[in-house]
Design a protein around this motif. Structure first.
Motif, PDB file in Angstrom:
ATOM      1  N   ARG A 272      36.944  40.591  45.385  1.00  0.00           N
ATOM      2  CA  ARG A 272      37.395  39.425  44.965  1.00  0.00           C
ATOM      3  C   ARG A 272      36.771  38.682  43.607  1.00  0.00           C
ATOM      4  O   ARG A 272      36.867  39.608  42.636  1.00  0.00           O
ATOM      5  N   ASP A 273      36.137  37.705  43.583  1.00  0.00           N
ATOM      6  CA  ASP A 273      35.727  37.035  42.495  1.00  0.00           C
ATOM      7  C   ASP A 273      34.629  37.649  42.034  1.00  0.00           C
ATOM      8  O   ASP A 273      34.607  37.787  40.299  1.00  0.00           O
ATOM      9  N   THR A 274      33.847  38.132  42.512  1.00  0.00           N
ATOM     10  CA  THR A 274      32.573  39.102  41.572  1.00  0.00           C
ATOM     11  C   THR A 274      33.225  40.207  41.074  1.00  0.00           C
ATOM     12  O   THR A 274      32.729  40.624  39.987  1.00  0.00           O
TER      13      THR A 274
ATOM     14  N   HIS B 298      35.752  40.294  39.510  1.00  0.00           N
ATOM     15  CA  HIS B 298      36.553  39.775  38.228  1.00  0.00           C
ATOM     16  C   HIS B 298      35.731  38.745  37.281  1.00  0.00           C
ATOM     17  O   HIS B 298      36.395  38.085  36.584  1.00  0.00           O
ATOM     18  N   THR B 299      34.628  39.129  37.170  1.00  0.00           N
ATOM     19  CA  THR B 299      33.624  38.448  36.460  1.00  0.00           C
ATOM     20  C   THR B 299      33.554  38.976  34.920  1.00  0.00           C
ATOM     21  O   THR B 299      34.213  40.404  34.782  1.00  0.00           O
TER      22      THR B 299
ATOM     23  N   HIS C  53      33.276  31.377  47.727  1.00  0.00           N
ATOM     24  CA  HIS C  53      33.740  30.839  46.455  1.00  0.00           C
ATOM     25  C   HIS C  53      33.966  29.527  46.480  1.00  0.00           C
ATOM     26  O   HIS C  53      33.600  28.627  45.968  1.00  0.00           O
TER      27      HIS C  53
ATOM     28  N   SER D 205      41.859  29.172  36.076  1.00  0.00           N
ATOM     29  CA  SER D 205      42.065  30.555  36.006  1.00  0.00           C
ATOM     30  C   SER D 205      41.383  30.817  34.593  1.00  0.00           C
ATOM     31  O   SER D 205      41.444  29.852  33.579  1.00  0.00           O
TER      32      SER D 205
ATOM     33  N   GLY E 277      40.364  36.005  36.370  1.00  0.00           N
ATOM     34  CA  GLY E 277      39.612  35.448  37.423  1.00  0.00           C
ATOM     35  C   GLY E 277      39.607  34.032  37.552  1.00  0.00           C
ATOM     36  O   GLY E 277      40.471  33.348  36.890  1.00  0.00           O
ATOM     37  N   GLN E 278      39.090  33.623  38.789  1.00  0.00           N
ATOM     38  CA  GLN E 278      38.970  32.175  39.017  1.00  0.00           C
ATOM     39  C   GLN E 278      37.846  31.383  39.134  1.00  0.00           C
ATOM     40  O   GLN E 278      36.816  32.014  39.710  1.00  0.00           O
ATOM     41  N   VAL E 279      37.239  30.692  38.269  1.00  0.00           N
ATOM     42  CA  VAL E 279      35.984  29.890  38.193  1.00  0.00           C
ATOM     43  C   VAL E 279      36.084  28.313  38.971  1.00  0.00           C
ATOM     44  O   VAL E 279      37.435  27.820  38.682  1.00  0.00           O
TER      45      VAL E 279
ATOM     46  N   GLY F 298      28.377  32.434  37.703  1.00  0.00           N
ATOM     47  CA  GLY F 298      28.555  33.114  38.911  1.00  0.00           C
ATOM     48  C   GLY F 298      27.490  33.998  39.340  1.00  0.00           C
ATOM     49  O   GLY F 298      27.006  33.893  40.445  1.00  0.00           O
TER      50      GLY F 298
ATOM     51  N   PRO G 212      42.133  33.750  45.052  1.00  0.00           N
ATOM     52  CA  PRO G 212      42.237  33.835  43.565  1.00  0.00           C
ATOM     53  C   PRO G 212      43.325  34.394  42.926  1.00  0.00           C
ATOM     54  O   PRO G 212      43.844  35.212  43.536  1.00  0.00           O
TER      55      PRO G 212
END
Length: 543
Positions: free
Chosen positions: A68-70, A72-73, A235, A258, A338-340, A367, A533
């Motif tokens: 997931r988020d990691t 898309h870093t 997240h 985003s 990605g989403q921050v 992140g 995300p």
């Protein structure tokens, strides 16, 4: 460049050729000392650290490991926060601003030590970092601001200097020594293997769907896991053991944004390896690293509050155009988003929210470092050790200096809610063209309608289901009536107010307005507080 009528792959660069370790789905009830929810950098690092301390650890992940988020870093490793040092001093204090940057330094040291200890081949290298004057600002005025920032950083003991011409755009810049970059998924795949070897029981395809108090347990993939302590590394945190009102108010302090990235290969000569960002708002960020016989460049930016941009293909095109201006030889190979999660005061929320629960969120663009700091803090919390950042990152902290930003962000969400209710127009689903998506009204019903490139039509209810207010409370049929703007990125839809993604094939992804409670969960505290995300699909139709 891509035109608006093509299908574009949005697989992140880090997934190229990846062969992550396989972990079985959860297929039985379990009991453990520590439950970790989430397998990004926070969850994996936490699980590994606690297992090394002799703790019994179970980790569950709703998808695949670090998918997931990691995944898309852009994998910058830096102590420089998105919030300027001077702003941190104004909001907090000199001492706390220093502590925030020192936390990043501690995380970088931890990652370097872990890479050495486990002999991880992840391309970790030390590089300079640059904060450079944006091209659309007055260079002399911005250089004055940069001089002030640099002087403050030097007084605080950080190795910085101002240069007349920074790399790439040749504008005034601050140069920060000893920053880092690495291949994030190579690092985490090795860490996942190390965690398993140390005794962590890891399960994928195990989404947590309910919490209960007596006994203390969660339900995942149809099975119960009893625990003593839970680390929520998702997240955006699940409600967990927090009350619904408290969890809702906590969500109002988070700002989901985003962000977009393009990766390119630079054949031949290229600028030095570096991480780089400018002073624009929203800012651009760049990393350059060696890649076999060439160089890899990743340019990111075009940030916006999640759900508040519809034409995402245009954002990719603008990034491609900007990269071509900066590095004419660059050949774009990958696109992803990605989403921050930002916070109203510029620092993350990391810490205990009850005697048995620890959360970590609000990392902004840091992140990799704040995720690592979270793991170090979670370990120390569980073992009763002191940590220098407990008060600074306390999830329950209140800041009078951040009140204005809090009111601004939540007023914006309310205004957009009203606007979105008013702008939906009558329409016919049959008029939707291939690759297009719209929210329309038909027979007094709001529909989110999209058509795949092959002509297949999909229809969704464009209204979010309501959150539960109390344990066991079923939906009343009333809700906010929020139309969902089309997300061109991944055949999905977004809410602008506490956003989440909804898949086009009528499957509701868990989000702030929770999914409908499955049969058998009556009496459970169902959590409506994860944000799915806006990425993860392999292709998207340009609209």
């Amino acid at each position: 460049m891509h035109d608006r009528n093509t299908i574009r792959d949005t697989t992140p660069y880090w997934e190229e050729g990846r062969k992550p370790a396989y972990f079985h789905p959860l297929d039985q009830d379990l009991s453990t000392q520590v439950l970790v929810i989430g397998s990004g950098i926070t969850g994996l690092t936490t699980a590994w650290l606690l297992a090394r301390e002799g703790q019994q650890v179970v980790l569950v992940e709703r998808d695949g490991v670090a998918k997931r988020d990691t995944a898309h870093t852009t994998a910058h490793l830096t102590y420089m926060t998105d919030t300027r040092l001077s702003d941190l001093v104004a909001t907090f204090s000199r001492r706390e601003a220093i502590q925030a940057w020192q936390a990043g330094q501690a995380a970088m040291t931890f990652i370097a030590d872990t890479v050495a200890e486990l002999r991880i081949d992840c391309g970790l290298r030390t590089v300079p970092g640059y904060l450079i004057a944006a091209e659309n600002c007055d260079a002399a005025e911005e250089e004055t601001h940069l001089q002030e920032e640099a002087e403050m950083a030097r007084q605080f003991g950080f190795d910085v200097m101002v240069i007349d011409q920074g790399p790439v755009t040749k504008r005034p810049a601050i140069r920060f020594a000893n920053q880092m970059e690495f291949h994030s998924l190579s690092y985490l795949d090795a860490l996942a293997q190390a965690a398993r070897d140390t005794g962590v029981k890891m399960y994928t395809e195990a989404e947590v769907t309910a919490f209960e108090d007596e006994p203390r347990r969660v339900k995942a993939n149809g099975h119960w896991i009893e625990y003593d302590k839970v680390i929520i590394a998702t997240h955006v945190p699940l409600q967990g053991e927090a009350g619904t009102l408290g969890a809702t108010l906590f969500q109002s302090k988070l700002i989901p944004c985003s962000t977009y990235a393009v990766a390119a290969i630079i054949p031949g000569t290229a600028p030095e390896p570096m991480i780089w960002s400018d002073t624009a708002e929203p800012f651009l960020y760049l990393r350059i690293s060696p890649e076999n016989a060439s160089h890899l460049a990743i340019l990111g930016g075009k940030d916006h509050k999640t759900g508040q941009a519809v034409n995402t293909p245009k954002l990719y095109t603008e990034l491609e155009r900007k990269l071509a201006e900066m590095l004419p030889a660059a050949q774009v190979t990958h696109h992803w988003s990605g989403q921050v999660i930002e916070t109203v005061d510029g620092l993350p929320y990391i810490g205990a929210t009850s005697d048995h629960q620890f959360i970590a969120t609000g990392f902004s663009g840091n992140g990799m470092t704040f995720g690592t700091v979270s793991a170090m803090m979670a370990r120390d919390w569980l073992l009763g050790r002191r940590t220098p950042w407990t008060q600074l990152f306390d999830p329950g902290r209140k800041s009078g200096a951040a009140l204005k930003e809090y009111l601004k962000q939540n007023t914006d969400s309310a205004v957009r809610l009203i606007k979105d209710r008013l702008k939906v127009k009558e329409g016919n689903p049959e008029d939707i063209a291939p690759g297009e998506g719209k929210v329309i009204e038909q027979e007094c019903k709001r529909l989110a309608v999209s058509r795949d490139a092959d002509g297949t039509l999909h229809r969704l209810n464009a209204v979010c289901p309501p959150p539960r207010l109390h344990r066991g409370m079923e939906p009343s049929g009333r809700n906010l009536g929020l139309p969902l703007p089309r997300l061109a990125l991944c055949r999905g839809w977004h809410r602008a107010c506490r956003p989440r993604r909804i898949r086009s094939r009528n499957r509701l992804k868990p989000g702030p307005c929770d999914q409908r409670k499955p049969a058998g969960l009556e009496g459970s505290r169902f959590h409506p507080f994860t944000i799915s995300p806006p990425f993860g699909c392999s292709t998207w139709p340009v609209m």
